[in-house]
Write a protein that holds these residues in place. Structure first.
Motif, PDB file in Angstrom:
ATOM      1  N   MET A  40      27.186  46.764  45.456  1.00 50.08           N
ATOM      2  CA  MET A  40      26.585  45.567  44.892  1.00 50.08           C
ATOM      3  C   MET A  40      26.844  45.506  43.394  1.00 50.08           C
ATOM      4  O   MET A  40      26.814  46.530  42.716  1.00 50.08           O
ATOM      5  CB  MET A  40      25.080  45.553  45.152  1.00 50.08           C
ATOM      6  N   TYR A  41      27.095  44.304  42.922  1.00 48.96           N
ATOM      7  CA  TYR A  41      27.325  44.067  41.502  1.00 48.96           C
ATOM      8  C   TYR A  41      26.443  42.918  41.048  1.00 48.96           C
ATOM      9  O   TYR A  41      26.284  41.934  41.764  1.00 48.96           O
ATOM     10  CB  TYR A  41      28.789  43.686  41.250  1.00 48.96           C
ATOM     11  N   LEU A  42      25.877  43.039  39.859  1.00 48.70           N
ATOM     12  CA  LEU A  42      25.098  41.976  39.245  1.00 48.70           C
ATOM     13  C   LEU A  42      25.717  41.742  37.869  1.00 48.70           C
ATOM     14  O   LEU A  42      25.453  42.477  36.919  1.00 48.70           O
ATOM     15  CB  LEU A  42      23.628  42.383  39.134  1.00 48.70           C
ATOM     16  N   ILE A  43      26.569  40.733  37.781  1.00 46.41           N
ATOM     17  CA  ILE A  43      27.394  40.499  36.600  1.00 46.41           C
ATOM     18  C   ILE A  43      26.856  39.298  35.827  1.00 46.41           C
ATOM     19  O   ILE A  43      26.733  38.212  36.383  1.00 46.41           O
ATOM     20  CB  ILE A  43      28.859  40.239  37.010  1.00 46.41           C
ATOM     21  N   PRO A  44      26.541  39.489  34.539  1.00 54.46           N
ATOM     22  CA  PRO A  44      26.085  38.354  33.729  1.00 54.46           C
ATOM     23  C   PRO A  44      27.189  37.294  33.618  1.00 54.46           C
ATOM     24  O   PRO A  44      28.359  37.626  33.434  1.00 54.46           O
ATOM     25  CB  PRO A  44      25.809  38.978  32.354  1.00 54.46           C
ATOM     26  N   LYS A  45      26.798  36.059  33.766  1.00 50.13           N
ATOM     27  CA  LYS A  45      27.766  34.965  33.710  1.00 50.13           C
ATOM     28  C   LYS A  45      28.528  34.951  32.385  1.00 50.13           C
ATOM     29  O   LYS A  45      29.725  34.684  32.353  1.00 50.13           O
ATOM     30  CB  LYS A  45      27.062  33.634  33.919  1.00 50.13           C
ATOM     31  N   ASN A  46      27.849  35.300  31.298  1.00 49.05           N
ATOM     32  CA  ASN A  46      28.515  35.256  29.994  1.00 49.05           C
ATOM     33  C   ASN A  46      29.550  36.370  29.807  1.00 49.05           C
ATOM     34  O   ASN A  46      30.253  36.395  28.813  1.00 49.05           O
ATOM     35  CB  ASN A  46      27.491  35.267  28.860  1.00 49.05           C
ATOM     36  N   LYS A  47      29.668  37.289  30.755  1.00 51.68           N
ATOM     37  CA  LYS A  47      30.689  38.341  30.718  1.00 51.68           C
ATOM     38  C   LYS A  47      31.903  37.980  31.567  1.00 51.68           C
ATOM     39  O   LYS A  47      32.850  38.750  31.680  1.00 51.68           O
ATOM     40  CB  LYS A  47      30.113  39.673  31.199  1.00 51.68           C
ATOM     41  N   ILE A  48      31.872  36.793  32.183  1.00 47.07           N
ATOM     42  CA  ILE A  48      32.969  36.344  33.039  1.00 47.07           C
ATOM     43  C   ILE A  48      33.749  35.266  32.304  1.00 47.07           C
ATOM     44  O   ILE A  48      33.198  34.234  31.937  1.00 47.07           O
ATOM     45  CB  ILE A  48      32.427  35.782  34.371  1.00 47.07           C
ATOM     46  N   SER A  49      35.031  35.536  32.074  1.00 48.14           N
ATOM     47  CA  SER A  49      35.846  34.560  31.340  1.00 48.14           C
ATOM     48  C   SER A  49      36.772  33.767  32.259  1.00 48.14           C
ATOM     49  O   SER A  49      37.253  32.704  31.879  1.00 48.14           O
ATOM     50  CB  SER A  49      36.672  35.264  30.256  1.00 48.14           C
ATOM     51  N   ASN A  50      37.009  34.262  33.450  1.00 49.75           N
ATOM     52  CA  ASN A  50      37.894  33.563  34.388  1.00 49.75           C
ATOM     53  C   ASN A  50      37.184  32.375  35.008  1.00 49.75           C
ATOM     54  O   ASN A  50      35.967  32.377  35.166  1.00 49.75           O
ATOM     55  CB  ASN A  50      38.341  34.502  35.501  1.00 49.75           C
ATOM     56  N   LYS A  51      37.958  31.392  35.407  1.00 48.68           N
ATOM     57  CA  LYS A  51      37.374  30.204  36.042  1.00 48.68           C
ATOM     58  C   LYS A  51      37.573  30.182  37.548  1.00 48.68           C
ATOM     59  O   LYS A  51      36.796  29.562  38.256  1.00 48.68           O
ATOM     60  CB  LYS A  51      37.982  28.936  35.449  1.00 48.68           C
ATOM     61  N   SER A  52      38.620  30.837  38.059  1.00 50.29           N
ATOM     62  CA  SER A  52      38.909  30.705  39.488  1.00 50.29           C
ATOM     63  C   SER A  52      38.640  31.970  40.300  1.00 50.29           C
ATOM     64  O   SER A  52      38.127  31.890  41.404  1.00 50.29           O
ATOM     65  CB  SER A  52      40.345  30.241  39.710  1.00 50.29           C
ATOM     66  N   THR A  53      38.973  33.148  39.766  1.00 49.02           N
ATOM     67  CA  THR A  53      38.753  34.391  40.518  1.00 49.02           C
ATOM     68  C   THR A  53      38.320  35.509  39.584  1.00 49.02           C
ATOM     69  O   THR A  53      38.545  35.466  38.378  1.00 49.02           O
ATOM     70  CB  THR A  53      40.029  34.853  41.262  1.00 49.02           C
ATOM     71  N   LEU A  54      37.720  36.536  40.179  1.00 49.76           N
ATOM     72  CA  LEU A  54      37.305  37.723  39.459  1.00 49.76           C
ATOM     73  C   LEU A  54      37.734  38.929  40.276  1.00 49.76           C
ATOM     74  O   LEU A  54      37.454  38.980  41.479  1.00 49.76           O
ATOM     75  CB  LEU A  54      35.786  37.696  39.287  1.00 49.76           C
ATOM     76  N   ASN A  55      38.421  39.868  39.680  1.00 52.48           N
ATOM     77  CA  ASN A  55      38.786  41.109  40.354  1.00 52.48           C
ATOM     78  C   ASN A  55      37.763  42.174  40.011  1.00 52.48           C
ATOM     79  O   ASN A  55      37.460  42.394  38.839  1.00 52.48           O
ATOM     80  CB  ASN A  55      40.178  41.582  39.914  1.00 52.48           C
TER      81      ASN A  55
END
Length: 67
Positions: A40-55
């Motif tokens: 399980m992962y709980l990732i803050p939205k502000n740490k995500i820079s991609n718009k379409s996918t996340l690896n």
């Protein structure tokens, strides 16, 4: 190097198959991910820079939830 898990961050569909919503367009604070290994992962939205996918690579390892 990134792992094999890739998370879609957009919704697609309709008659023309276009993108109609991305994670960036939502009012969430965190993205919760559960993979087939029950990690399980709980990732803050502000740490995500991609718009379409996340690896789910080492970059996001610190957001893994341990219970």
């Amino acid at each position: 190097m990134c792992g094999t898990y890739q998370v879609a961050l957009k919704s697609c569909g309709g008659t023309n198959g276009g993108t109609y919503k991305t994670l960036i367009d939502t009012k969430i604070d965190f993205l919760f991910v559960l993979n087939e290994k029950s990690e399980m992962y709980l990732i803050p939205k502000n740490k995500i820079s991609n718009k379409s996918t996340l690896n789910l690579c080492d970059k996001y390892r610190k957001y893994r939830v341990k219970i």
